[in-house]
Scaffold this active site. Structure first.
Site, PDB file in Angstrom:
ATOM      1  N   HIS A 109      -7.066   0.632  -6.947  1.00 28.86           N
ATOM      2  CA  HIS A 109      -7.409  -0.189  -5.761  1.00 28.86           C
ATOM      3  C   HIS A 109      -8.026  -1.354  -6.133  1.00 28.86           C
ATOM      4  O   HIS A 109      -9.332  -1.602  -5.825  1.00 28.86           O
ATOM      5  CB  HIS A 109      -8.138   0.635  -4.585  1.00 28.86           C
ATOM      6  CG  HIS A 109      -8.203  -0.150  -3.201  1.00 28.86           C
ATOM      7  ND1 HIS A 109      -7.381  -1.175  -3.073  1.00 28.86           N
ATOM      8  CD2 HIS A 109      -8.941   0.352  -2.073  1.00 28.86           C
ATOM      9  CE1 HIS A 109      -7.700  -1.306  -1.685  1.00 28.86           C
ATOM     10  NE2 HIS A 109      -8.618  -0.586  -0.980  1.00 28.86           N
ATOM     11  N   ARG A 159       0.981  -1.325   0.170  1.00 25.31           N
ATOM     12  CA  ARG A 159       0.032  -0.166  -0.034  1.00 25.31           C
ATOM     13  C   ARG A 159       0.909   1.241   0.066  1.00 25.31           C
ATOM     14  O   ARG A 159       1.510   1.325   0.837  1.00 25.31           O
ATOM     15  CB  ARG A 159      -0.929  -0.145   1.153  1.00 25.31           C
ATOM     16  CG  ARG A 159      -1.610   1.311   1.396  1.00 25.31           C
ATOM     17  CD  ARG A 159      -2.784   1.488   2.265  1.00 25.31           C
ATOM     18  NE  ARG A 159      -4.138   0.399   1.732  1.00 25.31           N
ATOM     19  CZ  ARG A 159      -5.155   0.532   2.258  1.00 25.31           C
ATOM     20  NH1 ARG A 159      -5.567   1.359   3.138  1.00 25.31           N
ATOM     21  NH2 ARG A 159      -6.163  -0.163   1.592  1.00 25.31           N
ATOM     22  N   CYS A 205     -16.095   1.537   0.100  1.00 27.35           N
ATOM     23  CA  CYS A 205     -15.075   0.769   0.486  1.00 27.35           C
ATOM     24  C   CYS A 205     -14.630   0.583   1.985  1.00 27.35           C
ATOM     25  O   CYS A 205     -14.052  -0.249   2.485  1.00 27.35           O
ATOM     26  CB  CYS A 205     -14.019   1.162  -0.627  1.00 27.35           C
ATOM     27  SG  CYS A 205     -13.535   2.643  -0.222  1.00 27.35           S
ATOM     28  N   ASP A 235     -17.291   7.007  -1.944  1.00 24.66           N
ATOM     29  CA  ASP A 235     -15.963   6.658  -1.328  1.00 24.66           C
ATOM     30  C   ASP A 235     -15.879   8.149  -0.562  1.00 24.66           C
ATOM     31  O   ASP A 235     -16.611   9.216  -1.028  1.00 24.66           O
ATOM     32  CB  ASP A 235     -15.063   6.233  -2.148  1.00 24.66           C
ATOM     33  CG  ASP A 235     -13.646   6.198  -1.371  1.00 24.66           C
ATOM     34  OD1 ASP A 235     -13.871   6.074  -0.296  1.00 24.66           O
ATOM     35  OD2 ASP A 235     -12.741   6.020  -2.058  1.00 24.66           O
ATOM     36  N   GLN A 246     -10.100  -4.299  -3.806  1.00 26.43           N
ATOM     37  CA  GLN A 246     -11.276  -3.659  -3.475  1.00 26.43           C
ATOM     38  C   GLN A 246     -12.309  -3.914  -4.286  1.00 26.43           C
ATOM     39  O   GLN A 246     -13.508  -4.387  -4.384  1.00 26.43           O
ATOM     40  CB  GLN A 246     -11.289  -2.055  -3.300  1.00 26.43           C
ATOM     41  CG  GLN A 246     -12.462  -1.395  -2.567  1.00 26.43           C
ATOM     42  CD  GLN A 246     -13.029  -1.884  -1.532  1.00 26.43           C
ATOM     43  OE1 GLN A 246     -12.131  -1.918  -0.538  1.00 26.43           O
ATOM     44  NE2 GLN A 246     -14.069  -2.554  -1.311  1.00 26.43           N
ATOM     45  N   ARG A 289     -13.386  -8.754   1.196  1.00 24.34           N
ATOM     46  CA  ARG A 289     -11.951  -8.618   0.856  1.00 24.34           C
ATOM     47  C   ARG A 289     -11.148  -9.913   0.988  1.00 24.34           C
ATOM     48  O   ARG A 289     -10.157 -10.145   0.225  1.00 24.34           O
ATOM     49  CB  ARG A 289     -11.460  -7.348   1.670  1.00 24.34           C
ATOM     50  CG  ARG A 289     -12.137  -6.046   1.450  1.00 24.34           C
ATOM     51  CD  ARG A 289     -11.671  -5.529   0.198  1.00 24.34           C
ATOM     52  NE  ARG A 289     -10.184  -5.434  -0.104  1.00 24.34           N
ATOM     53  CZ  ARG A 289      -9.462  -4.227   0.755  1.00 24.34           C
ATOM     54  NH1 ARG A 289     -10.004  -3.451   1.215  1.00 24.34           N
ATOM     55  NH2 ARG A 289      -8.177  -4.340   0.622  1.00 24.34           N
TER      56      ARG A 289
HETATM   57  N1   CP Z   1     -11.138  -0.243   1.948  1.00 22.78           N
HETATM   58  C1   CP Z   1     -10.120  -0.381   2.407  1.00 22.78           C
HETATM   59  O1   CP Z   1      -8.971  -0.544   1.667  1.00 22.78           O
HETATM   60  O2   CP Z   1      -9.784  -0.313   3.660  1.00 22.78           O
HETATM   61  P1   CP Z   1      -8.575  -0.224   4.527  1.00 22.78           P
HETATM   62  O3   CP Z   1      -8.016   1.410   4.124  1.00 22.78           O
HETATM   63  O4   CP Z   1      -9.074  -0.348   5.782  1.00 22.78           O
HETATM   64  O5   CP Z   1      -7.584  -1.087   4.358  1.00 22.78           O
HETATM   65  N1  NVA Z   2     -10.269   6.652  -1.828  1.00 22.19           N
HETATM   66  C1  NVA Z   2      -9.826   5.980  -0.315  1.00 22.19           C
HETATM   67  C2  NVA Z   2      -9.940   4.617  -0.191  1.00 22.19           C
HETATM   68  C3  NVA Z   2      -9.500   4.006   1.178  1.00 22.19           C
HETATM   69  C4  NVA Z   2      -9.876   2.686   1.216  1.00 22.19           C
HETATM   70  C5  NVA Z   2      -8.188   6.504  -0.023  1.00 22.19           C
HETATM   71  O1  NVA Z   2      -7.404   6.498  -0.951  1.00 22.19           O
HETATM   72  O2  NVA Z   2      -7.893   7.053   0.999  1.00 22.19           O
END
Ligand code: CP
Ligand code: NVA
Length: 305
Positions: free
Chosen positions: A128, A101, A260, A221, A131, A288
């Site tokens: 992502h 990440r 998400c 989101d 997701q 997930r």
């Molecule tokens: N939706 C998602 O990726 O959640 P986290 O940021 O908690 O991993």
């Molecule tokens: N769009 C959000 C998704 C988090 C799971 C971010 O990038 O923070």
């Protein structure tokens, strides 16, 4: 070496294979079967941003498979303490897979270029993919066949939106997104969607009602993604008319609400929608685990494992 960096790199049948593996193992798990298919298999997980779902799902699925996941966060100072090419080559000597990440998608691409084990994108500023796999798995559990169905996005054209656009395009769904003009996908992203899902039925509008009409799912989101905190005041103003509330959901009583997570109640979605009868958020978060289990096994199978 196959990686999972974006869904545009996967064919329709590869996406279907991942979802099918995930579905089978989810059914097994419900019957109490957690077969350790990959004993001692180790995943390294690099987190440059916070996470609940991504961390817990990957760590749990690696345990289910008989393996282990190593959580690496701020102390490794990804991209700073040592060159990414060294990081990638060192980790490849020790672990079987890497999940990242990262703040910058290019860093994950660079890591994958030097890695000799599969790399999974666990969210970047660009997309992502994990997701979106879980989201489609969820929607199919709820409505069955998704072919030709309309998926509505309301809000920022962000990382999650892009992965959903790719997967809907590849799986023959309509994707309608309502986003303020200044925040819509730029020409380069639109080009990527057209190139990677040439048959995609893709609609961009500024009107949330138009997007949600006849939709089977309404997805939103956060308006301020991780890394955009400096734009918070401006974004909250610009997206105010894009809240998913019961007035908007009145135009699609048949649709499920998806997010998400984490969500900001009172901003992109109201409590009565996210906590109401149309909401699928918990099933979606739970998937997930299963969708990514499918992805991990699919990647290992590409190596003949
Ligand atoms: N939706 C998602 O990726 O959640 P986290 O940021 O908690 O991993
Ligand atoms: N769009 C959000 C998704 C988090 C799971 C971010 O990038 O923070």
């Amino acid at each position: 070496m196959r990686h999972l960096l974006t869904l545009k790199d996967l064919s329709t049948s590869e996406i279907e294979e991942i979802l099918a593996i995930g579905k089978t193992l989810k059914e097994d798990m419900k019957r109490g079967i957690r077969e350790p298919l990959y004993p001692n298999c180790v995943m390294g997980m690099i987190f440059q941003k916070q996470s609940l779902r991504t961390r817990v799902s990957f760590e749990t699925l690696m345990t289910h498979l008989g393996g282990h996941a190593i959580y690496l966060a701020g102390d490794v100072d990804f991209g700073k303490r040592e060159p990414i090419r060294d990081f990638a080559r060192v980790m490849s000597e020790m672990v079987d897979l890497v999940m990242i990440r990262a703040k910058h998608h290019e860093d994950v691409v660079e890591f994958a270029r030097y890695a000799s084990v599969p790399v999974i994108n666990g969210l970047t500023d660009y997309c992502h993919p994990c997701q979106a796999l879980a989201d489609i798995m969820t929607l199919r559990e709820l409505i069955g066949d998704t072919t030709g169905k309309k998926f509505a996005w309301v809000g920022d054209a962000n990382n999650v939106a892009l992965s959903l656009a790719f997967i809907c395009g590849k799986l023959g769904m309509k994707f309608s997104m309502a986003t303020p003009k200044a925040y819509q996908f730029n020409d380069s992203i639109m080009q990527q969607i057209r190139e990677n899902a040439p048959d995609a039925d893709f609609e961009v509008t500024e009107d949330p009602v138009k997007a949600v009409e006849d939709a089977v799912a309404v997805y939103t989101d956060v308006w301020v993604s991780m890394g955009q905190e400096d734009e918070k005041v401006q974004r909250e103003r610009d997206f105010a008319a894009y809240q998913v509330n019961s007035e908007l959901m009145r135009h699609c009583p048949q649709a499920y609400f998806m997010h998400c997570l984490p969500a900001r109640r009172g901003f992109e979605v109201t409590p009565e929608v996210i906590d109401g009868p149309q909401s699928a958020i918990i099933q979606e978060a739970g998937n997930r685990l299963h969708a990514q289990k499918g992805a991990v096994i699919w990647l290992l199978r590409q190596l003949g494992k």
